[in-house]
Motif scaffolding. Sequence first.
Motif, PDB file in Angstrom:
ATOM      1  N   ASP A   1       2.447 -13.098 -10.959  1.00 12.99           N
ATOM      2  CA  ASP A   1       1.391 -13.371 -11.823  1.00 12.99           C
ATOM      3  C   ASP A   1      -0.059 -12.620 -10.992  1.00 12.99           C
ATOM      4  O   ASP A   1      -1.021 -12.798 -11.605  1.00 12.99           O
ATOM      5  CB  ASP A   1       1.156 -14.601 -12.295  1.00 12.99           C
ATOM      6  N   THR A   2       0.255 -11.884  -9.992  1.00 11.33           N
ATOM      7  CA  THR A   2      -1.008 -11.157  -9.324  1.00 11.33           C
ATOM      8  C   THR A   2      -0.907  -9.790  -9.474  1.00 11.33           C
ATOM      9  O   THR A   2       0.184  -9.147  -9.241  1.00 11.33           O
ATOM     10  CB  THR A   2      -1.093 -11.702  -7.870  1.00 11.33           C
ATOM     11  N   LEU A   3      -1.878  -8.925  -9.822  1.00  6.72           N
ATOM     12  CA  LEU A   3      -1.887  -7.554  -9.820  1.00  6.72           C
ATOM     13  C   LEU A   3      -2.218  -7.099  -8.520  1.00  6.72           C
ATOM     14  O   LEU A   3      -3.108  -7.597  -7.748  1.00  6.72           O
ATOM     15  CB  LEU A   3      -2.924  -7.017 -11.020  1.00  6.72           C
ATOM     16  N   TYR A   4      -1.640  -6.010  -8.250  1.00  4.57           N
ATOM     17  CA  TYR A   4      -1.968  -5.208  -6.959  1.00  4.57           C
ATOM     18  C   TYR A   4      -2.152  -4.002  -7.418  1.00  4.57           C
ATOM     19  O   TYR A   4      -1.395  -3.222  -8.165  1.00  4.57           O
ATOM     20  CB  TYR A   4      -0.864  -5.215  -5.986  1.00  4.57           C
ATOM     21  N   LEU A   5      -3.262  -2.907  -6.679  1.00  5.98           N
ATOM     22  CA  LEU A   5      -3.362  -1.598  -7.000  1.00  5.98           C
ATOM     23  C   LEU A   5      -3.371  -0.843  -5.738  1.00  5.98           C
ATOM     24  O   LEU A   5      -3.865  -1.221  -4.657  1.00  5.98           O
ATOM     25  CB  LEU A   5      -4.986  -1.514  -7.535  1.00  5.98           C
ATOM     26  N   SER A   6      -2.376   0.077  -5.814  1.00  6.30           N
ATOM     27  CA  SER A   6      -2.402   1.019  -4.781  1.00  6.30           C
ATOM     28  C   SER A   6      -3.156   2.458  -5.015  1.00  6.30           C
ATOM     29  O   SER A   6      -2.790   3.095  -6.135  1.00  6.30           O
ATOM     30  CB  SER A   6      -0.848   1.392  -4.476  1.00  6.30           C
ATOM     31  N   VAL A   7      -3.916   2.921  -4.124  1.00  3.92           N
ATOM     32  CA  VAL A   7      -4.725   4.188  -4.563  1.00  3.92           C
ATOM     33  C   VAL A   7      -4.060   5.014  -3.497  1.00  3.92           C
ATOM     34  O   VAL A   7      -4.348   5.223  -2.141  1.00  3.92           O
ATOM     35  CB  VAL A   7      -6.200   3.931  -4.553  1.00  3.92           C
ATOM     36  N   TYR A   8      -3.437   6.272  -3.663  1.00  3.46           N
ATOM     37  CA  TYR A   8      -2.829   7.254  -3.042  1.00  3.46           C
ATOM     38  C   TYR A   8      -3.833   8.448  -2.616  1.00  3.46           C
ATOM     39  O   TYR A   8      -3.844   9.195  -1.838  1.00  3.46           O
ATOM     40  CB  TYR A   8      -1.682   7.837  -3.807  1.00  3.46           C
ATOM     41  N   SER A   9      -4.761   8.912  -3.578  1.00  7.95           N
ATOM     42  CA  SER A   9      -5.808   9.895  -3.731  1.00  7.95           C
ATOM     43  C   SER A   9      -6.888   9.468  -2.665  1.00  7.95           C
ATOM     44  O   SER A   9      -6.865   8.148  -2.406  1.00  7.95           O
ATOM     45  CB  SER A   9      -6.144  10.531  -4.959  1.00  7.95           C
ATOM     46  N   THR A  10      -7.804  10.122  -2.218  1.00  5.31           N
ATOM     47  CA  THR A  10      -8.901   9.692  -1.394  1.00  5.31           C
ATOM     48  C   THR A  10      -9.736   8.774  -2.243  1.00  5.31           C
ATOM     49  O   THR A  10     -10.042   7.795  -1.678  1.00  5.31           O
ATOM     50  CB  THR A  10      -9.973  11.069  -1.340  1.00  5.31           C
ATOM     51  N   THR A  11      -9.752   8.738  -3.680  1.00  7.00           N
ATOM     52  CA  THR A  11     -10.438   7.714  -4.243  1.00  7.00           C
ATOM     53  C   THR A  11      -9.963   7.767  -5.582  1.00  7.00           C
ATOM     54  O   THR A  11      -9.375   8.728  -6.246  1.00  7.00           O
ATOM     55  CB  THR A  11     -12.144   7.902  -4.549  1.00  7.00           C
TER      56      THR A  11
ATOM     57  N   GLY B   1      -7.579   9.850 -10.392  1.00  9.76           N
ATOM     58  CA  GLY B   1      -7.116   9.659  -9.182  1.00  9.76           C
ATOM     59  C   GLY B   1      -5.474   9.207  -9.300  1.00  9.76           C
ATOM     60  O   GLY B   1      -5.056   9.139 -10.287  1.00  9.76           O
ATOM     61  N   ASP B   2      -4.924   9.150  -8.093  1.00  7.96           N
ATOM     62  CA  ASP B   2      -3.390   9.006  -7.884  1.00  7.96           C
ATOM     63  C   ASP B   2      -3.438   7.503  -7.691  1.00  7.96           C
ATOM     64  O   ASP B   2      -3.607   7.041  -6.326  1.00  7.96           O
ATOM     65  CB  ASP B   2      -2.733   9.871  -7.135  1.00  7.96           C
ATOM     66  N   ALA B   3      -3.005   6.851  -8.516  1.00  8.34           N
ATOM     67  CA  ALA B   3      -3.041   5.301  -8.307  1.00  8.34           C
ATOM     68  C   ALA B   3      -1.750   4.778  -9.175  1.00  8.34           C
ATOM     69  O   ALA B   3      -1.402   5.342 -10.030  1.00  8.34           O
ATOM     70  CB  ALA B   3      -4.324   4.550  -8.631  1.00  8.34           C
ATOM     71  N   LYS B   4      -1.283   3.508  -8.703  1.00  2.83           N
ATOM     72  CA  LYS B   4      -0.239   2.735  -9.524  1.00  2.83           C
ATOM     73  C   LYS B   4      -0.583   1.312  -9.215  1.00  2.83           C
ATOM     74  O   LYS B   4      -1.040   0.784  -8.459  1.00  2.83           O
ATOM     75  CB  LYS B   4       1.102   2.786  -8.753  1.00  2.83           C
ATOM     76  N   LEU B   5      -0.223   0.494 -10.327  1.00  3.41           N
ATOM     77  CA  LEU B   5      -0.449  -1.047 -10.323  1.00  3.41           C
ATOM     78  C   LEU B   5       0.865  -1.625 -10.045  1.00  3.41           C
ATOM     79  O   LEU B   5       2.071  -1.174 -10.607  1.00  3.41           O
ATOM     80  CB  LEU B   5      -0.911  -1.353 -11.671  1.00  3.41           C
ATOM     81  N   PHE B   6       1.020  -2.613  -9.678  1.00  2.41           N
ATOM     82  CA  PHE B   6       2.221  -3.521  -9.363  1.00  2.41           C
ATOM     83  C   PHE B   6       1.891  -5.105  -9.536  1.00  2.41           C
ATOM     84  O   PHE B   6       0.824  -5.527  -9.758  1.00  2.41           O
ATOM     85  CB  PHE B   6       2.710  -3.196  -7.832  1.00  2.41           C
ATOM     86  N   LEU B   7       3.011  -5.833 -10.041  1.00  2.00           N
ATOM     87  CA  LEU B   7       2.736  -7.038 -10.290  1.00  2.00           C
ATOM     88  C   LEU B   7       3.762  -8.068  -9.604  1.00  2.00           C
ATOM     89  O   LEU B   7       4.950  -7.498  -9.343  1.00  2.00           O
ATOM     90  CB  LEU B   7       3.188  -7.417 -12.064  1.00  2.00           C
ATOM     91  N   LYS B   8       3.174  -9.057  -9.096  1.00  2.00           N
ATOM     92  CA  LYS B   8       4.202  -9.803  -8.210  1.00  2.00           C
ATOM     93  C   LYS B   8       3.551 -11.357  -8.314  1.00  2.00           C
ATOM     94  O   LYS B   8       2.253 -11.509  -7.989  1.00  2.00           O
ATOM     95  CB  LYS B   8       4.114  -9.606  -6.552  1.00  2.00           C
TER      96      LYS B   8
END
Length: 97
Positions: free
Chosen positions: A51-61, A42-49
Amino acid sequence: MQAIRQGDVILQPVAQVEGEKIPHLTLAEGEVTGHKHRITEGDAKLFLKNDTLYLSVYSTTALLTHEEHKAIAVPQGHWMVKIQREYEPEGWRYVAD
């Protein structure tokens, strides 16, 4: 959307994601076994802010996998990555696979 849990990793839906983009898709690494909770499809990216991780999922899943757990399809959206904690007489500690 509801929270999603795979082992000690919990994904909670959030309205938006901020932070610095991270060049991998590993949400957590096992301290004992070396196994990883990671996005493998799938199409996704991880971000850090802060000390917390965030995940963005761009594809359907996007597929969240781990060597010892059933793979989970994470729906499109923004997610905060949290690690489950448990209480012991010595205090709170993070659960590790």
